[in-house]
Write an enzyme that holds these catalytic residues in place. Sequence first.
Site, PDB file in Angstrom:
ATOM      1  N   LYS A 135     -10.457  -8.317   6.420  1.00  0.00           N
ATOM      2  CA  LYS A 135      -9.805  -7.643   7.635  1.00  0.00           C
ATOM      3  C   LYS A 135      -9.872  -8.591   8.898  1.00  0.00           C
ATOM      4  CE  LYS A 135      -9.732  -3.078   6.222  1.00  0.00           C
ATOM      5  NZ  LYS A 135     -10.402  -1.683   5.891  1.00  0.00           N
ATOM      6  N   VAL A 165      -6.175   1.303   7.014  1.00  0.00           N
ATOM      7  CA  VAL A 165      -4.671   1.161   7.011  1.00  0.00           C
ATOM      8  C   VAL A 165      -4.181   2.262   6.057  1.00  0.00           C
ATOM      9  CG1 VAL A 165      -2.810  -0.554   5.706  1.00  0.00           C
ATOM     10  CG2 VAL A 165      -4.808  -1.323   7.187  1.00  0.00           C
ATOM     11  N   GLU A 203      -4.902   8.162   8.174  1.00  0.00           N
ATOM     12  CA  GLU A 203      -4.737   9.089   7.118  1.00  0.00           C
ATOM     13  C   GLU A 203      -3.278   9.606   7.014  1.00  0.00           C
ATOM     14  OE1 GLU A 203      -6.920   9.941   4.880  1.00  0.00           O
ATOM     15  OE2 GLU A 203      -8.660   9.369   6.020  1.00  0.00           O
ATOM     16  N   SER A 204      -2.663   9.018   6.047  1.00  0.00           N
ATOM     17  CA  SER A 204      -0.984   9.083   5.787  1.00  0.00           C
ATOM     18  C   SER A 204      -0.672  10.392   6.177  1.00  0.00           C
ATOM     19  CB  SER A 204      -0.787   8.490   4.692  1.00  0.00           C
ATOM     20  OG  SER A 204      -1.117   9.266   3.650  1.00  0.00           O
ATOM     21  N   CYS A 219       1.001  -1.117   0.019  1.00  0.00           N
ATOM     22  CA  CYS A 219      -0.010  -0.196  -0.126  1.00  0.00           C
ATOM     23  C   CYS A 219       0.925   1.205  -0.028  1.00  0.00           C
ATOM     24  CB  CYS A 219      -1.029  -0.107   1.323  1.00  0.00           C
ATOM     25  SG  CYS A 219      -1.610   1.620   1.463  1.00  0.00           S
TER      26      CYS A 219
END
Lengths: 254, 254
Positions: free
Chosen positions: B57, B70, B86-87, B30
Amino acid sequence: MSAGKHLSKGSTIPELPDDGMLRLYSMRFCPYSHRVHLVLDAKKIPYHAIFIDVSDKPEWLTDLNPLGKVPALQLVKETGQPALVESLIISEYLDEKYPENRLFPKDPLKKAQDKILIERFNPVIGAMYKMFVSPEVVPGAITNLSTGLDIFEDELQKRGSAYFGGDKPGMLDYMIWPWCERSEMLKCLLGNKYEMDKERFNNLLKWRDLMIEDEAVKCFYLDGETHAKFMKTRREGNPNYNMLVNPSKRQRTC
Amino acid sequence: MSAGKHLSKGSTIPELPDDGMLRLYSMRFCPYSHRVHLVLDAKKIPYHAIFIDVSDKPEWLTDLNPLGKVPALQLVKETGQPALVESLIISEYLDEKYPENRLFPKDPLKKAQDKILIERFNPVIGAMYKMFVSPEVVPGAITNLSTGLDIFEDELQKRGSAYFGGDKPGMLDYMIWPWCERSEMLKCLLGNKYEMDKERFNNLLKWRDLMIEDEAVKCFYLDGETHAKFMKTRREGNPNYNMLVNPSKRQRTC
């Protein structure tokens, strides 16, 4: 604050004094622009607002603000007079650059948690938007709206404070306010088909009453009837951006 | 770093030592999770990575990380062991909480400008994604990709530095890297139909060569062939998340 005329293609570039003040390119009914007005007003930062006809943008706009987007904040005192875009980026910039009346929590974790809640408001925006622009009630939109708002009702309950920011509005309060203000227009647009459940949204409704009295909110506030009147022109494919240039008497509720 | 097994429905919750270390819920392929691995590695923050089968999941995931998303970073030392999602929010949190090797510029304007560039990378992500997942060349995608990358080529030229962050990679470098690393798989997926123009992207290609040698990038690096191999399983509707659990010898380029 009402609004200056929205400048469109063929307009001349507005003459503004060389006073070093921030310049906000905005549209009077744009909720994302509204966020930046709220932050500037909450921090009492003086600025010039330049309203843009977003359906027919002036040619000169991209010279000042290369992306031609609204909202955009032009920093005339900085080298090259750069323009910032994206309401959340502009708002966080203002909070860092002008620390008076800090809006985000200082603690990195609390700040990150508030940012996540701002992101989690997006489904509410999506559901409301569908209800604003469609002349019919979109199936599921009311349910989606209520489910989205449950998160904020629960959060306010959990925090046990009047505002998300504590005893005064903070960044989260201001970032979600533009749509909460506009929710009032649903009564006008949908008639009796939408009313917020007073029990389910007990905390949020009290919060809304308090927010309406906030000084920064008052600076840019429009009642539900006025928002609905604009939205009707937009639904008809001819948005009347300049509706408030010579405002007629408006009622606060519709 | 290769990957632990991706945990799926029916799995038991992994037993981790009570060492207070951050826990990152991730998926090995990802690109958004990749961003957080890069920030953690660039700051040399120790953490546990828990890999999740995002197609199926585990039931226990939402107990630890209520949104079940994720990437998620669980802060086990904080009250209630909250999880951030949230990256970009996680990455900025880490930069504020762990100021060693600061990744965003300190100056609020420069920081805001880098954030705008991260947003402006989204069309590149969109174009690449279409090229990754579609077995045919999507019309316009190569043009959109190149036009999107022009902005970054010009920016690097304008900054006159090896990295967007100056003489070392900064937040902007790491936030766009996961897709730049994956662009190598286009050679494998599209054969000779895609090759970055060496003249048009002179600065970006030099930057890519430098980034591959960066310590944080090396920690999580996979070559184009490996990325392509995973993407092919995904295209076939059966993504092999655990492809690296017993990794066979891999070539760096394909």
